[in-house]
Enzyme design. Structure first.
Site, PDB file in Angstrom:
ATOM      1  N   HIS A  37      -5.939   1.703  -4.118  1.00  0.00           N
ATOM      2  CA  HIS A  37      -4.999   1.186  -3.118  1.00  0.00           C
ATOM      3  C   HIS A  37      -4.549  -0.213  -3.496  1.00  0.00           C
ATOM      4  O   HIS A  37      -5.138  -0.874  -4.359  1.00  0.00           O
ATOM      5  CB  HIS A  37      -5.649   1.185  -1.727  1.00  0.00           C
ATOM      6  CG  HIS A  37      -6.842   0.301  -1.613  1.00  0.00           C
ATOM      7  ND1 HIS A  37      -6.959  -0.683  -0.674  1.00  0.00           N
ATOM      8  CD2 HIS A  37      -8.009   0.242  -2.337  1.00  0.00           C
ATOM      9  CE1 HIS A  37      -8.126  -1.295  -0.804  1.00  0.00           C
ATOM     10  NE2 HIS A  37      -8.776  -0.755  -1.805  1.00  0.00           N
ATOM     11  N   HIS A  94      -2.918   0.961   6.838  1.00  0.00           N
ATOM     12  CA  HIS A  94      -3.190   0.923   5.401  1.00  0.00           C
ATOM     13  C   HIS A  94      -3.343   2.336   4.861  1.00  0.00           C
ATOM     14  O   HIS A  94      -3.821   3.235   5.560  1.00  0.00           O
ATOM     15  CB  HIS A  94      -4.473   0.117   5.148  1.00  0.00           C
ATOM     16  CG  HIS A  94      -4.691  -0.200   3.700  1.00  0.00           C
ATOM     17  ND1 HIS A  94      -3.821  -0.975   2.967  1.00  0.00           N
ATOM     18  CD2 HIS A  94      -5.687   0.165   2.845  1.00  0.00           C
ATOM     19  CE1 HIS A  94      -4.279  -1.090   1.725  1.00  0.00           C
ATOM     20  NE2 HIS A  94      -5.407  -0.402   1.636  1.00  0.00           N
ATOM     21  N   CYS A 128       0.815  -1.222   0.000  1.00  0.00           N
ATOM     22  CA  CYS A 128       0.000   0.000   0.000  1.00  0.00           C
ATOM     23  C   CYS A 128       0.850   1.274   0.000  1.00  0.00           C
ATOM     24  O   CYS A 128       0.634   2.177  -0.800  1.00  0.00           O
ATOM     25  CB  CYS A 128      -0.999  -0.012   1.151  1.00  0.00           C
ATOM     26  SG  CYS A 128      -0.267  -0.009   2.791  1.00  0.00           S
TER      27      CYS A 128
END
Length: 197
Positions: A167, A155, A101
């Protein structure tokens, strides 16, 4: 003077003149840079390696990782859209290897905006970037999440507008587009940062 000396002197002068003329008629050789500077007529050393720029010529701007390139957020978002479908890979920061990520954002801002972002999600949050409230999000902002509203932020994604973000999800996944309105992402949304602009 002895006639033999006169004759040999005349012959020597003739040969010298012929040699000089022969050198001048040869094709010019390529210029070789000399390590010794030539002397100018005033007696000062003249450096032949100095190039004087025309006064109206503009210098090329120096690359600076912290300066914003005009329109770079739109390029970051466009490139992120092109990467949808690339596999997730822990620690990945290239198209060839895949992305995790934070590696995705590092890659996007480096290649499309000329910026160096911190490598990890935690370092991105701790950086001196601008903190953004959810209702102030603009395309190109980084959006951060925890797990269902619990635990540490783990994240990050790239906000692209209309409550959508791109993402690199967890292992086994691929880069994809999701909505902040999704129940899971709505509960997990924690904060946002603006790195560019």
């Amino acid at each position: 003077m002895h006639p033999l000396i006169i004759l040999s002197t005349a012959l020597l002068l003739t040969l010298s003149v012929m040699a000089v003329e022969a050198r001048e008629t040869k094709s010019p050789t390529a210029h070789k840079a000399s390590a010794k500077p030539a002397r100018a007529s005033q007696g000062k050393a003249a450096n032949r390696n100095i190039v004087h720029q025309h006064p109206n010529a503009k210098r090329a701007p120096r690359a600076n990782l912290h300066k914003i390139k005009p329109g770079s957020n739109s390029r970051v978002v466009s490139r992120a859209r092109e990467l949808i479908g690339i596999p997730y890979r822990f620690g990945g920061t290239t198209v060839a290897s895949g992305f995790d990520c934070s590696g995705l954002l590092v890659y996007l801002f480096r290649t499309e905006a000329g910026m160096k972002l911190p490598r990890t999600t935690g370092e991105m949050i701790d950086s001196d970037s601008l903190r953004i409230h959810r209702d102030e999000l603009k395309p190109g902002d980084a959006v951060f999440f925890n797990r269902n509203g619990r635990g540490n932020i783990s994240h990050v994604g790239l906000y692209i507008g209309n409550n959508q973000f791109i993402h690199a999800p967890s292992s086994g996944g691929r880069i994809r587009q999701d909505s902040l309105d999704n129940r899971y992402w709505d509960r997990s949304f924690t904060t946002a940062r603006r790195f560019n602009g």
